[in-house]
Enzyme design. Structure first.
Site, PDB file in Angstrom:
ATOM      1  N   CYS A 122       0.878  -1.194   0.061  1.00 44.03           N
ATOM      2  CA  CYS A 122      -0.199   0.051  -0.119  1.00 44.03           C
ATOM      3  C   CYS A 122       1.152   1.118  -0.059  1.00 44.03           C
ATOM      4  CB  CYS A 122      -0.992   0.081   0.987  1.00 44.03           C
ATOM      5  SG  CYS A 122      -2.399   0.911   0.757  1.00 44.03           S
ATOM      6  N   HIS A 146      -3.782  -4.928   0.452  1.00 50.47           N
ATOM      7  CA  HIS A 146      -3.476  -5.530   1.584  1.00 50.47           C
ATOM      8  C   HIS A 146      -3.496  -7.130   1.670  1.00 50.47           C
ATOM      9  CE1 HIS A 146      -2.726  -1.763   3.924  1.00 50.47           C
ATOM     10  NE2 HIS A 146      -3.565  -1.177   3.081  1.00 50.47           N
ATOM     11  N   GLU A 186      -2.411  -9.163   3.025  1.00 48.22           N
ATOM     12  CA  GLU A 186      -2.111  -9.779   4.560  1.00 48.22           C
ATOM     13  C   GLU A 186      -3.459 -10.018   5.270  1.00 48.22           C
ATOM     14  OE1 GLU A 186      -0.867  -6.921   3.685  1.00 48.22           O
ATOM     15  OE2 GLU A 186      -1.401  -5.157   4.859  1.00 48.22           O
TER      16      GLU A 186
HETATM   17  N1  GLN Z   1      -1.893   6.714   2.581  1.00 48.55           N
HETATM   18  C1  GLN Z   1      -2.055   5.991   1.533  1.00 48.55           C
HETATM   19  C2  GLN Z   1      -3.143   6.312   1.111  1.00 48.55           C
HETATM   20  O1  GLN Z   1      -4.157   6.551   1.524  1.00 48.55           O
HETATM   21  C3  GLN Z   1      -1.430   4.512   1.767  1.00 48.55           C
HETATM   22  C4  GLN Z   1      -2.624   3.707   2.958  1.00 48.55           C
HETATM   23  C5  GLN Z   1      -2.295   2.519   3.375  1.00 48.55           C
HETATM   24  O2  GLN Z   1      -0.830   2.234   3.358  1.00 48.55           O
HETATM   25  N2  GLN Z   1      -2.956   1.592   3.980  1.00 48.55           N
HETATM   26  O3  GLN Z   1      -3.566   5.915  -0.338  1.00 48.55           O
END
Ligand code: GLN
Length: 544
Positions: free
Chosen positions: A389, A514, A516
């Site tokens: 992410c 994600h 995970e």
């Molecule tokens: N801050 C980033 C976004 O909002 C990534 C978010 C995250 O890592 N869950 O896109």
């Protein structure tokens, strides 16, 4: 005639302290029933006023877990999913915020015209309705309900009251109570003290709940004397007292409680048939965990590295991959902010000495430059990496700066005025003012390109992974990034956003998702599994 299946409920309360691992005990209770062939659901009740945990700081509260159906929940939902091998939904995490919001909305609509709207019965009715909704909208036989917080808190009273009422409303053997409480050990004498637990049971009894089972939480196994006292003062038989002591591997807890006879007792109290428990697969994985053949180290680069709970799903996804590959994964925590300091060569050496690295998810400016620097070191040294992410986004920023020569490239989350906004807000995020529940959340389908590392990992063309973000790779930079060698190997099926990126010839796997969140003990997450497998292979090749 429609036969409605009777549902059984197990309410789990907590005493003395919160954060004693009640979620893992709840998950273990569910597991003991599941291996006996029963269908189990688990609910987490959070007595705080937030509608969901999405607006809370993970540094204080632990990870925000995301479900398949796009809700932001308490991290215990993640434990339940990993143990019970099933996907839960937003209905499985009930908060005071949701209950009050609903009751007040109904009041404004005029649903209670003429009535004085009160905690009892209006709030308690809403609580019971939600618990029964989970029970009757699934085919589950047993619903384990964890009442978060500690007995005695003002906030949890309406939930305890609702549970007490359910015991009266349901047939006699359909509702039981399990109380989990800490038994502290005095550091000077080593004595195990049961008094706080006794008080917490008194508190429960004062509001009309007599626990059927008590689980003492302790550092070391409790001694017979402590057990006797707990039974006597808790007003239950000695064999109804169980003990959950500290274990390094939480997945052993169901086996520990099973060995103490808890599975059998639960079945007896619920008046169910005690089918032969099938533990074979679970036991085999625990055996693997106890006898690792390989040892790998992974640099964990993030901002919240001091509170490991803020990355619990990633930690567990790695550990689970390790179970399947007979590998012990040693996580080396690297503070991204430290990396930004001038005298950081020691930290760089630390990253270089690891077998692999993960650039962790996150939000905001702090630590971002450290993550970008880490991505460069890792890419240039061809260390196998997962970028998750924010890790995905910042690794792309690094690639834009150092490979595409876009000097000063950034994410607009970090630098709103950057000349090269390679990561920018998603179009439908631009006018959002309300922060709660408005990110791009939950599971989306991803199309995987054949002949890529992503395809090698998933072995499928269409996959589903969960998300939690507001920013994305800016389509204006697709061409230059690809021309310079970044491979886009996965796109969202619905709106064609870049979901996965990689670099040819190395294990450099960047994902906006994600993965995970979908790791389960009996079903590891493909990218984490493939990553650990690659680290082992690299080690074996080096040895040759
Ligand atoms: N801050 C980033 C976004 O909002 C990534 C978010 C995250 O890592 N869950 O896109």
């Amino acid at each position: 005639m429609v036969i409605i299946k009777m549902k059984k409920y197990i309410f789990v309360t907590g005493g003395v302290l919160s954060s004693v691992g009640k979620g893992v005990i709840v998950a273990s209770i569910g597991k003991m029933l599941q291996v006996r062939g029963y269908k189990v659901d688990a609910i987490k009740i959070d007595p705080y006023l937030n509608v969901d945990s999405g607006t809370m700081n993970p540094y204080v509260h632990g990870e925000v877990f995301v479900t398949e159906d796009n809700s932001e929940t308490d991290m215990d939902i993640g434990h339940y999913e990993r143990f019970l091998n099933k996907d839960l939904t937003k209905d499985h995490n009930i908060t005071t915020g949701q209950i009050y919001l609903e009751v007040i909305t109904k009041e404004r609509r005029g649903d209670f015209l003429g009535e004085c709207v009160q905690i009892i019965p209006h709030v308690t009715d809403e609580i019971k309705k939600r618990i029964r909704k989970v029970a009757y909208s699934s085919d589950s036989d047993i619903i384990v309900v964890e009442i978060g917080g500690t007995v005695g808190d003002i906030e949890s009273l309406p939930f305890l009251e609702a549970a007490r009422q359910m015991r009266l409303e349901e047939p006699f053997t359909n509702v039981i109570f399990v109380h989990v409480a800490l038994v502290p050990t005095l550091s000077v004498t080593g004595e195990q003290k049961t008094k706080p637990l006794q008080h917490s049971i008194n508190e429960l009894r004062r509001i009309g709940i007599q626990p059927d089972i008590i689980v003492a939480r302790s550092i070391k196994p409790i001694n017979p004397e402590a057990r006797k006292k707990i039974a006597l003062f808790g007003n239950i038989r000695e064999e109804f007292v169980f003990n959950s002591y500290d274990v390094e591997n939480i997945y052993k807890l169901p086996l520990i409680l099973e060995e103490q006879g808890m599975g059998e007792l639960l079945i007896k109290l619920l008046n169910l048939q005690n089918n032969e428990p099938k533990w074979d697969e679970w036991k085999q994985l625990m055996l693997n965990a106890d006898n690792p053949q390989y040892f790998v180290s992974v640099a964990m680069i993030g901002k919240y590295s001091k509170l490991k709970d803020s990355y619990v799903s990633i930690n567990e996804a790695l550990r689970i991959a390790g179970f399947w590959l007979r590998t012990k994964v040693n996580q080396i925590w690297i503070d991204a902010e430290e990396l930004e300091r001038k005298e950081n060569t020691k930290i760089i050496d630390e990253i270089l000495s690891c077998d692999g690295a993960i650039i962790l998810p996150g939000f905001g400016k702090r630590g971002a430059e450290g993550k970008i620097l880490a991505a460069q070191i890792i890419r240039e040294n061809k260390i196998p990496m997962l970028g998750i992410c924010f890790g995905f986004q910042l690794a792309i920023v690094e690639f834009a700066r150092n490979v595409c020569q876009l000097d000063g490239a950034n994410s607009t989350e970090v630098d709103p005025y950057t000349k090269y906004p390679v990561i920018d807000l998603l179009p439908d995020q631009k006018n959002i003012e309300m922060k709660g529940g408005t990110m791009r959340l939950g599971a989306y389908e991803i199309r995987i390109m054949k002949g890529t590392l992503a395809y090698e990992i998933y072995k499928k063309e269409i996959i589903r992974e969960r998300h939690r973000h507001r920013y994305e790779v800016n389509p204006k930079f697709y061409d230059i990034l690809q021309e310079k060698g970044l491979i886009f190997s996965g796109y969202s099926l619905k709106d064609n956003l870049v979901e996965i990126a990689e670099i040819k010839g190395q294990f450099y796997f960047l994902t906006q998702a994600h993965p995970e969140f979908k790791a389960k003990v009996l079903n590891p997450s493909p990218p984490y599994y493939a990553f650990i497998k690659r680290l082992i292979e690299n080690k074996l090749n080096r040895r040759k």
